[in-house]
Scaffold this motif. Structure first.
Motif, PDB file in Angstrom:
ATOM      1  N   ASN A  15     -39.014 -71.144  76.862  1.00  0.00           N
ATOM      2  CA  ASN A  15     -37.584 -71.137  76.546  1.00  0.00           C
ATOM      3  C   ASN A  15     -36.996 -69.736  76.595  1.00  0.00           C
ATOM      4  OD1 ASN A  15     -37.193 -73.935  76.118  1.00  0.00           O
ATOM      5  ND2 ASN A  15     -38.064 -73.795  74.074  1.00  0.00           N
ATOM      6  N   ALA A  16     -37.757 -68.741  76.133  1.00  0.00           N
ATOM      7  CA  ALA A  16     -37.253 -67.361  76.136  1.00  0.00           C
ATOM      8  C   ALA A  16     -36.968 -66.878  77.552  1.00  0.00           C
ATOM      9  CB  ALA A  16     -38.256 -66.437  75.449  1.00  0.00           C
ATOM     10  N   VAL A  17     -37.869 -67.185  78.480  1.00  0.00           N
ATOM     11  CA  VAL A  17     -37.672 -66.769  79.873  1.00  0.00           C
ATOM     12  C   VAL A  17     -36.457 -67.472  80.468  1.00  0.00           C
ATOM     13  CG1 VAL A  17     -38.671 -66.826  82.190  1.00  0.00           C
ATOM     14  CG2 VAL A  17     -40.091 -66.194  80.235  1.00  0.00           C
ATOM     15  N   ILE A  18     -36.301 -68.779  80.191  1.00  0.00           N
ATOM     16  CA  ILE A  18     -35.164 -69.525  80.750  1.00  0.00           C
ATOM     17  C   ILE A  18     -33.850 -69.028  80.162  1.00  0.00           C
ATOM     18  CG2 ILE A  18     -34.095 -71.797  80.975  1.00  0.00           C
ATOM     19  CD1 ILE A  18     -36.891 -73.004  80.959  1.00  0.00           C
ATOM     20  N   ILE A  19     -33.816 -68.753  78.848  1.00  0.00           N
ATOM     21  CA  ILE A  19     -32.596 -68.222  78.221  1.00  0.00           C
ATOM     22  C   ILE A  19     -32.197 -66.908  78.876  1.00  0.00           C
ATOM     23  CG2 ILE A  19     -31.644 -67.245  76.099  1.00  0.00           C
ATOM     24  CD1 ILE A  19     -33.395 -69.300  74.576  1.00  0.00           C
ATOM     25  N   ALA A  20     -33.172 -66.023  79.080  1.00  0.00           N
ATOM     26  CA  ALA A  20     -32.878 -64.741  79.726  1.00  0.00           C
ATOM     27  C   ALA A  20     -32.318 -64.961  81.122  1.00  0.00           C
ATOM     28  CB  ALA A  20     -34.147 -63.887  79.786  1.00  0.00           C
ATOM     29  N   GLY A  21     -32.871 -65.940  81.834  1.00  0.00           N
ATOM     30  CA  GLY A  21     -32.369 -66.234  83.177  1.00  0.00           C
ATOM     31  C   GLY A  21     -30.944 -66.746  83.154  1.00  0.00           C
ATOM     32  N   ILE A  22     -30.636 -67.653  82.218  1.00  0.00           N
ATOM     33  CA  ILE A  22     -29.273 -68.202  82.120  1.00  0.00           C
ATOM     34  C   ILE A  22     -28.267 -67.097  81.825  1.00  0.00           C
ATOM     35  CG2 ILE A  22     -27.772 -69.710  80.763  1.00  0.00           C
ATOM     36  CD1 ILE A  22     -30.214 -71.532  80.331  1.00  0.00           C
ATOM     37  N   VAL A  23     -28.619 -66.231  80.880  1.00  0.00           N
ATOM     38  CA  VAL A  23     -27.704 -65.155  80.494  1.00  0.00           C
ATOM     39  C   VAL A  23     -27.502 -64.166  81.641  1.00  0.00           C
ATOM     40  CG1 VAL A  23     -27.406 -63.185  78.938  1.00  0.00           C
ATOM     41  CG2 VAL A  23     -28.233 -65.374  78.033  1.00  0.00           C
ATOM     42  N   CYS A  24     -28.580 -63.823  82.318  1.00  0.00           N
ATOM     43  CA  CYS A  24     -28.484 -62.821  83.392  1.00  0.00           C
ATOM     44  C   CYS A  24     -27.767 -63.369  84.626  1.00  0.00           C
ATOM     45  CB  CYS A  24     -29.876 -62.329  83.781  1.00  0.00           C
ATOM     46  SG  CYS A  24     -30.708 -61.367  82.495  1.00  0.00           S
ATOM     47  N   ILE A  25     -28.015 -64.625  84.957  1.00  0.00           N
ATOM     48  CA  ILE A  25     -27.440 -65.193  86.183  1.00  0.00           C
ATOM     49  C   ILE A  25     -26.024 -65.697  85.947  1.00  0.00           C
ATOM     50  CG2 ILE A  25     -27.673 -67.067  87.868  1.00  0.00           C
ATOM     51  CD1 ILE A  25     -30.689 -66.811  87.544  1.00  0.00           C
TER      52      ILE A  25
END
Length: 418
Positions: A166-176
Motif C-alpha cells: 500500500n505504501a508504494v501504491i500511495i506514493a505512486g498515486i501522489v507522484c503521478i
C-alpha cells in the motif's frame, strides 16, 4: 482461545489493522484525486487482478495445502527447505506463464470484463492491464513464503508485507496524480516486488538457505506433485471465484457512471473487519488445526463463539450507519453525494456477508487440515453459482446495491452447507 493463540492473533490483527488503514489511505487518496469518473472506473477495473490475487491467497490457494505440508516437515529443516523451494520455484514458473497469457490476451479479457466501457476506456484499460500482470508472480511467491513463516509460528512480521504494498501504491498515486494510468499500474506491480523482498529477508532470518531455480539438490518433483494434487481442488474453486467479481463489474458497467469504482471503494470498507478479525483468526488457527486434528473441532467451536460475540455487533452497526461510514471515509475532493449514496447502499447489503464468510474461512481451513478439499470446493462452487445468479436478478430490481445482497445470500448458504 488459549494464550498462545491469543497473542498470535493480537499481533497479527494489530498489523492487519495497520495494513487495512494503509489500504484506506490508498483508496481515499485515489478517490480524492480521481473521484468516480472514467479514469477511476478504468483503473479500479484493472485493480481486479491484484484484488483477486489477494482473495486467492486468503481463500487458501497456496496455504490450503502448503501449511499442512510445512507443519509436518518442520522437524526436519532440510526437508522443509527442500519443500519450500520446490513449491516456490514451481509456482513462480506457473505464475510467469499465467502472467504472460494475461498480458497477451489483455484486449479480449478487458473487453469481456467491462463490455459497457467505451472503446477508448477499454483500450486504456488493456494497456494498464498488461503492466499489472507481473503482480501475479509476486503474489504467488509472497503466498508461499507467508505460508512457510506461519507454519513456523511467525504471523506478525509477514503481515508487514501488505503495508509495504500500500505504501508504494500511495506514493505512486501522489507522484503521478490524475493521469498516466499505465505507469500507475506498473507501480502496483513493483509494490508486489517490495513485499517479496521483505519476505525473503524474513526467510533468511529463519535460516532458510537461498536456492535459485537452477540450483542442484532442491527440486523434488514428487513433493511438487503432492502439493499440486492437494491444491488442485482448491485451485479449481479459487480460479472460478473471479466469476463473481467479473459478473458484478459486467452488470455495474451498464449502471450509472462510477458504479464500478464505487464497488471497489465498498470492498475496502468491507475488508477492514474481514482482514483484521476473520482472516487473522483463520491464519492463526490453521497451523493448529494441522498439528492436532483430534482437537481441531473443539478449537473451532471456541473460535466461532468468539467470532459471534465480536463480529455480529459490528455487522449491525455497519448496516445502520452505512451512509455515515461512507461519508467519513470518502466524501472529499471529487467524491460527492452521489458516490457516497451508492457506496452506502452497497455497504448495507455487504455488511450481512461479513459474518457468514468469516465462518466459512474457518470451516474451510478445518476441512483443508483433514484433506477434505473436495467437500469444501463443491460447496464453494455452489455458492459461486448462487451468487452470480442472484446478482443478475437483484441488480435488475435493486440497481447497483443488488450485488451486495447477492453476496450476503450466497455467504449464508455456503456457511449453512459447510
Amino acid at each position: 482461545m488459549n494464550s498462545g493463540l491469543g497473542r498470535a492473533f493480537g499481533a497479527l490483527a494489530g498489523l492487519t489493522l495497520l495494513s487495512r488503514l494503509s489500504g484506506f489511505i490508498r483508496v481515499a487518496v485515489f478517490a480524492a484525486l480521481f473521484g468516480g469518473g472514467r479514469e477511476a472506473d478504468v483503473f479500479l477495473a484493472v485493480m481486479l487482478l491484484p484484488e483477486m490475487m489477494y482473495r486467492f491467497v486468503s481463500e487458501g490457494l497456496v496455504s490450503g495445502s502448503a501449511v499442512p505440508l510445512f507443519v509436518r516437515r518442520l522437524t526436519d529443516p532440510q526437508a522443509a527447505h527442500s519443500l519450500f523451494w520446490t513449491i516456490f520455484w514451481g509456482l513462480t514458473g506457473l505464475g510467469t506463464l499465467t502472467a504472460a497469457l494475461l498480458a497477451v490476451f489483455a484486449d479480449s479479457i478487458c473487453g469481456f470484463m467491462v463490455p459497457g466501457f467505451l472503446p477508448e476506456s477499454r483500450a486504456l484499460m488493456a494497456g494498464a492491464w498488461q503492466r499489472i500482470t507481473p503482480y501475479v508472480i509476486f503474489s504467488l511467491q509472497a503466498a508461499v513464503m507467508t505460508a512457510y513463516l506461519q507454519a513456523a509460528g511467525h504471523f506478525a512480521l509477514p503481515a508487514i508485507g501488505p503495508i509495504l504494498v500500500n505504501a508504494v501504491i500511495i506514493a505512486g498515486i501522489v507522484c503521478i496524480g490524475n493521469g498516466n494510468l499505465p505507469l500507475l499500474a506498473l507501480i502496483v506491480s513493483l509494490s508486489g516486488l517490495a513485499q517479496v523482498c521483505w519476505l525473503l529477508y524474513l526467510m533468511r532470518r529463519e535460516q532458510v538457505p537461498l536456492l535459485g531455480p537452477f540450483a542442484s539438490g532442491f527440486w523434488n518433483g514428487g513433493e511438487f506433485r503432492e502439493f499440486l494434487g492437494q491444491t488442485a481442488p482448491v485451485a479449481a474453486w479459487v480460479f472460478l471465484l473471479p466469476i463473481v467479481p467479473i459478473v458484478e463489474r459486467f452488470l455495474l458497467s451498464s449502471q450509472a457512471e462510477g458504479s464500478v469504482a464505487v464497488l471497489n471503494y465498498t470492498d475496502k470498507i468491507l475488508f477492514l473487519p474481514l482482514g483484521i478479525v476473520s482472516l487473522s483468526l483463520a491464519s492463526v488457527v490453521f497451523p493448529r488445526f494441522s498439528e492436532d486434528q483430534g482437537k481441531a473441532p473443539e478449537l473451532l467451536i471456541r473460535v466461532v463463539e468468539g467470532l459471534v460475540a465480536g463480529l455480529l455487533p459490528m455487522v449491525i452497526l455497519m448496516h445502520v450507519s452505512a451512509e455515515t461510514v461512507a461519508s467519513v471515509i470518502y466524501a472529499r475532493g471529487h467524491f460527492g453525494a452521489t458516490e457516497t449514496l451508492l457506496t452506502a447502499q452497497l455497504l448495507q447489503g455487504y455488511s450481512w456477508y461479513l459474518f457468514p464468510i468469516s465462518t466459512v474461512y474457518l470451516l474451510n481451513r478445518l476441512l483443508f487440515s483433514s484433506n477434505w478439499y473436495k467437500t469444501a470446493v463443491l460447496i464453494g462452487l455452489i455458492a459461486v453459482v448462487v451468487q452470480a445468479g442472484g446478482d443478475v436478478v437483484l441488480v435488475r430490481h435493486l440497481g447497483s446495491a443488488g450485488v451486495g445482497w447477492g453476496a450476503a445470500l450466497a455467504g449464508i448458504l455456503q456457511m449453512l452447507l459447510l
